[in-house]
Design an enzyme around this catalytic site. Structure first.
Site, PDB file in Angstrom:
ATOM      1  CG  HIS A 108       9.841  38.218 -14.630  1.00 18.08           C
ATOM      2  ND1 HIS A 108      10.785  38.494 -14.461  1.00 18.08           N
ATOM      3  CD2 HIS A 108       9.086  38.926 -14.647  1.00 18.08           C
ATOM      4  CE1 HIS A 108      10.816  39.134 -13.470  1.00 18.08           C
ATOM      5  NE2 HIS A 108       9.821  39.714 -13.312  1.00 18.08           N
TER       6      HIS A 108
ATOM      7  CG  HIS B 165      11.915  36.473  -8.583  1.00 18.33           C
ATOM      8  ND1 HIS B 165      10.184  36.422  -9.812  1.00 18.33           N
ATOM      9  CD2 HIS B 165      12.280  37.266  -9.361  1.00 18.33           C
ATOM     10  CE1 HIS B 165      11.042  36.582  -9.954  1.00 18.33           C
ATOM     11  NE2 HIS B 165      11.770  36.127 -11.095  1.00 18.33           N
TER      12      HIS B 165
ATOM     13  CB  CYS C 129      14.338  29.357  -6.185  1.00 23.64           C
ATOM     14  SG  CYS C 129      16.541  29.049  -7.299  1.00 23.64           S
TER      15      CYS C 129
ATOM     16  CG  HIS D 273      15.520  40.600 -10.272  1.00 26.03           C
ATOM     17  ND1 HIS D 273      15.935  39.739  -9.585  1.00 26.03           N
ATOM     18  CD2 HIS D 273      15.834  40.986 -12.090  1.00 26.03           C
ATOM     19  CE1 HIS D 273      15.140  38.725 -11.162  1.00 26.03           C
ATOM     20  NE2 HIS D 273      15.265  39.346 -11.626  1.00 26.03           N
TER      21      HIS D 273
ATOM     22  CD  GLU E 240      18.182  36.993  -7.152  1.00 28.20           C
ATOM     23  OE1 GLU E 240      19.354  36.403  -6.705  1.00 28.20           O
ATOM     24  OE2 GLU E 240      18.028  36.165  -8.508  1.00 28.20           O
TER      25      GLU E 240
ATOM     26  CB  CYS F 148      21.042  30.905 -11.339  1.00 26.09           C
ATOM     27  SG  CYS F 148      20.415  28.715 -11.788  1.00 26.09           S
TER      28      CYS F 148
ATOM     29  CB  SER G  72      11.608  36.917 -19.218  1.00 24.42           C
ATOM     30  OG  SER G  72      13.516  36.289 -18.619  1.00 24.42           O
TER      31      SER G  72
ATOM     32  CG  ASN H 287      16.205  33.854 -17.606  1.00 24.31           C
ATOM     33  OD1 ASN H 287      15.771  33.709 -18.435  1.00 24.31           O
ATOM     34  ND2 ASN H 287      14.955  34.381 -16.609  1.00 24.31           N
TER      35      ASN H 287
END
Length: 284
Positions: free
Chosen positions: A40, A76, A98, A126, A128, A191, A219, A221
């Site tokens: 992102h 993702h 990941c 999302h 993920e 994470c 993004s 995060n």
């Protein structure tokens, strides 16, 4: 002027590996396909596109001649059904999901087989989470950002890997308060890189007069780091690139803290530092 940069900056390991795979693949090929937006971050996408990377967002985007091409699955992750279809359409599919995301999927799968209903603290749309839903039993799964009452009594609670640690803890407290589970398992699936960046942001924002949170505007995060910083430093700015610094008033007395999202390349951070170094020189 004082400038303090967080220790953990640039891409996280999962994004870095995927980025490297794309760049290495483009050494031998003049084009390569990526399933879904790699990161992102607009600047990174533009850079990879100019090098020959082509982003596809669904099966309808796959060209007719794809059978001779290579495709990379981003960090993702995706659903099993999508992966199976992609393997039929491309000569080579490189799965760069990941490992932390893969571990979450496997754990949810296992616990569902053990009879647990799974509650995931996360964003339903999302990437993920969409991938997770496509790999497990959706009839035994709830994705939510808000604590809700659940009829099931044997429950596992996990989190999307990129959610905030404090927010997840609050969610757990609230959902346990409004439910009466006979058996509940709580797993910390966030994470560790995400948690460490949050802690650094918290520390830096409390001793800075101005905070720069560098990362893509979409993004997840990076937005989270911005929210944390804003609590303690009112002059917190979420910027995508050094170009936006021209709009921010900086004084010689400022103590500037800088943090980055996990999809922000080091090259963008260097541009920000270059600009601030020049400002510092001009003040002296």
């Amino acid at each position: 002027m004082e400038i303090n940069v967080a220790k953990r900056t640039g891409f996280c390991s999962g994004v870095q590996k995927t980025y490297n795979e794309v760049k290495n693949s483009l050494v031998d090929k003049n084009k390569i396909y990526i399933y879904g937006e790699l990161v992102h971050n607009r600047k990174v996408i533009e850079e990879l596109n100019s090098a020959g990377a082509i982003t596809i967002t669904g099966m309808d985007d796959i060209p007719d001649d794809s059978i001779d091409e290579t495709l990379i699955i981003r960090a993702h992750g995706i659903s099993k059904a999508e992966k199976d279809l992609l393997k039929k359409r491309f000569s080579k599919v490189i799965d760069m999901t990941c490992p932390i995301v893969t571990n979450l999927v496997k754990y949810v799968e296992k616990k569902q087989k053990d009879g647990f209903f799974v509650v995931v603290y996360g964003k339903p749309d999302h990437p993920e989470i969409l991938g997770l839903k496509g790999n497990v039993d959706e009839s035994k799964l709830l994705i939510t950002l808000s604590p809700v009452t659940i009829p099931q009594k044997k429950v596992l609670i996990v989190s999307q890997t990129t959610m905030g640690e404090e927010e997840y803890k609050n969610f757990i407290t609230s959902i346990l308060t409004i439910n009466s589970f006979t058996e509940v398992l709580i797993r910390d699936t966030i994470c560790s890189e995400t948690i460490l960046r949050e802690k650094e942001t918290l520390e830096l924002s409390q001793k800075s007069t101005l905070m720069l949170v560098l990362g893509g505007k979409n993004s997840s995060n990076t937005q989270k780091l911005y929210r944390i910083s804003k609590k303690y430093c009112k002059r917190t700015y979420h910027i995508e690139s050094g170009e936006e610094l021209k709009e921010i008033t900086i004084s010689p007395q400022d103590k500037i803290g800088i943090v980055t999202g996990s999809s922000t390349p080091t090259s963008e951070l260097n541009k920000v530092l270059e600009y601030l170094s020049q400002e510092k020189e001009d003040f002296s």
